[in-house]
Scaffold this motif. Structure first.
Motif, short mmCIF file in Angstrom:
data_model
loop_
_atom_site.label_atom_id
_atom_site.label_comp_id
_atom_site.label_asym_id
_atom_site.label_seq_id
_atom_site.Cartn_x
_atom_site.Cartn_y
_atom_site.Cartn_z
N VAL A 1 94.64 -59.56 48.70
CA VAL A 1 95.80 -59.22 47.88
C VAL A 1 96.21 -57.75 48.00
O VAL A 1 97.21 -57.35 47.40
N GLU A 2 95.46 -56.94 48.76
CA GLU A 2 95.72 -55.49 48.80
C GLU A 2 95.69 -55.00 50.23
O GLU A 2 94.73 -55.25 50.97
N ALA A 3 96.75 -54.30 50.64
CA ALA A 3 96.79 -53.78 52.01
C ALA A 3 97.87 -52.72 52.13
O ALA A 3 98.70 -52.53 51.23
N ALA A 4 97.86 -52.06 53.28
CA ALA A 4 98.89 -51.06 53.61
C ALA A 4 99.35 -51.30 55.03
O ALA A 4 98.60 -51.81 55.87
N GLY A 5 100.60 -50.93 55.31
CA GLY A 5 101.13 -51.10 56.65
C GLY A 5 102.54 -50.56 56.75
O GLY A 5 103.03 -49.86 55.84
N THR A 6 103.20 -50.89 57.85
CA THR A 6 104.55 -50.37 58.13
C THR A 6 105.57 -51.49 58.05
O THR A 6 105.38 -52.57 58.63
N PHE B 1 98.76 -56.35 44.66
CA PHE B 1 98.42 -57.75 44.42
C PHE B 1 99.46 -58.70 44.99
O PHE B 1 100.31 -59.21 44.27
N THR B 2 99.34 -58.94 46.28
CA THR B 2 100.17 -59.93 46.95
C THR B 2 99.27 -60.76 47.85
O THR B 2 98.61 -60.23 48.75
N GLU B 3 99.22 -62.06 47.62
CA GLU B 3 98.34 -62.93 48.40
C GLU B 3 98.77 -62.95 49.87
O GLU B 3 99.93 -62.77 50.20
N GLY B 4 97.77 -63.17 50.73
CA GLY B 4 98.05 -63.27 52.16
C GLY B 4 97.88 -61.98 52.92
O GLY B 4 98.49 -61.78 53.97
N SER B 5 97.02 -61.08 52.41
CA SER B 5 96.91 -59.74 53.01
C SER B 5 95.91 -59.64 54.15
O SER B 5 95.96 -58.68 54.92
N TYR B 6 94.98 -60.59 54.29
CA TYR B 6 94.04 -60.55 55.42
C TYR B 6 94.75 -61.13 56.65
O TYR B 6 94.45 -62.22 57.12
N ALA B 7 95.66 -60.39 57.21
CA ALA B 7 96.48 -60.91 58.31
C ALA B 7 97.09 -59.75 59.08
O ALA B 7 97.10 -58.60 58.61
N GLU B 8 97.60 -60.06 60.27
CA GLU B 8 98.26 -59.04 61.07
C GLU B 8 99.66 -58.74 60.55
O GLU B 8 100.17 -57.63 60.72
N LEU B 9 100.30 -59.73 59.92
CA LEU B 9 101.62 -59.57 59.34
C LEU B 9 101.59 -60.13 57.91
O LEU B 9 100.87 -61.09 57.63
N ALA B 10 102.41 -59.56 57.05
CA ALA B 10 102.52 -60.07 55.68
C ALA B 10 103.96 -59.93 55.21
O ALA B 10 104.60 -58.90 55.44
#
Length: 339
Positions: free
Chosen positions: A61-66, A87-96
């Motif tokens: 649920v937690e990540a950072a990116g561009t 808190f956004t589901e789907g964060s263990y991924a290359e794109l979100a």
């Protein structure tokens, strides 16, 4: 894209790295190239079935990116901008694809790794110590599980606000980690109320920050001062069993709170204002989150196993594009120092 999927509830071994369709942003979303992912107890609770999430789903649920692309309704985020979300589901991924409402711009002086390590737990520790109970100079403050992510930040923030922190931990290594964060006293969980009364001249603490739940609730209630405040903000050991509310009047009339971050960032303006304060405190060195474990997407099982074991101190980060070599060397040194 690659993503870590929870196909069914269970232990870390159920996590699967899969190729899944690329997400597309809805009108109020942004599409993000994920650069660093924060590993949280929420992830383990969702995976185990303790939360409402129904498999299959992408973990995290937690990540950072561009930002790569914005939906048609998004006006305050733009492609090329670095953001972090709590808190956004789907964060263990290359794109979100995340709701733009939760995208927090990352200052230039903060790396994506630092942002992912800080945002969810930093926001939580901030509202607890600045709002739920605003720590005052001279307060005695009890922080449970003080070597954990939120716990260590609470130690730093409560000390910054002038409180004297008494911290609980489960090992000598964790005790050293917590003293380094500013705790005045570090104690174990056994006979805790007696230890607290001895350390506070019999009065108890003005506030208890308890993220452990069932295992510590009774000791927390016995340790709080007359008209003090018991803040139950989590339940890593399980939920607190029902109890008769009249017990509070026999325990010195303490206040009892069960707050949630979502109610302290009700509007986007609230979220951005609180995040700005957290990043500013980090820039000044008031709060620090040491990253002691770095993993690739294919090592998500290992990361969550460490989370479940509760032996590692510091923050765990997953890198979708692979762990930078310099980051690996830094993590190894920090982990050795913590041991």
């Amino acid at each position: 894209m690659r993503a870590v999927v929870v196909p069914c509830h269970g232990g870390p071994e159920v996590l699967e790295l899969r190729e899944v369709p690329d997400p597309r942003p809805a009108p109020a979303d942004v599409l993000v190239a994920v650069e660093a992912i924060g590993v949280n107890y929420h992830d383990a609770l969702a995976r185990s079935g303790a939360l409402a999430a129904e498999p299959p789903f992408i973990a995290g649920v937690e990540a950072a990116g561009t930002v790569l692309e914005t939906g048609t309704e998004v006006t305050d985020l733009v492609p090329g901008q670095r953001i972090v979300w709590p808190f956004t589901e789907g964060s263990y991924a290359e794109l979100a694809a995340i709701p733009a409402r939760w995208g927090v711009p990352v200052p230039d002086e903060v790396s994506s790794e630092q942002a992912a390590a800080l945002v969810a737990q930093g926001l939580t520790a901030h509202y607890l110590s600045f709002d739920t109970y605003a720590v005052r100079p001279g307060d005695d403050v009890l922080v449970h599980a003080a070597a954990g992510g939120v716990g260590r930040l609470l130690v730093q923030l409560a000390t910054h606000r002038g409180g004297r922190v008494i911290a609980t931990t489960s090992s000598d290594a964790k005790a050293d980690f917590v003293r380094d964060a500013g705790a005045a006293e570090v104690v174990g969980y056994e006979n805790l109320p007696a230890k607290i009364r001895e350390l506070t001249g019999g009065k108890g603490v003005e506030v208890v920050y308890d993220g452990v739940g069932a295992a510590t609730f009774e000791a927390s209630l016995a340790a709080v001062a007359r008209r003090g405040h018991l803040v139950c903000y989590g339940a890593t050991s399980g939920p607190v069993p029902p109890f008769e509310i009249r017990r509070l009047s026999r325990a010195g009339s303490p206040y009892l709170s069960r707050p949630s971050l979502i109610d302290y960032v009700v509007s986007r303006a609230d979220l951005l204002a609180r995040a700005d304060q957290v990043f500013e405190l980090a820039a000044r060195g008031v709060i620090q989150v040491p990253v002691t474990g770095r993993f690739g997407l294919d090592e998500a099982q290992t990361a969550q196993q460490l989370l479940d074991d509760r032996t590692r101190v510091g923050k765990l980060i997953i890198f979708p594009q692979g762990v930078p070599q310099t980051a690996t060397e830094t993590a190894t040194a920090l982990a050795a120092e913590a041991r």
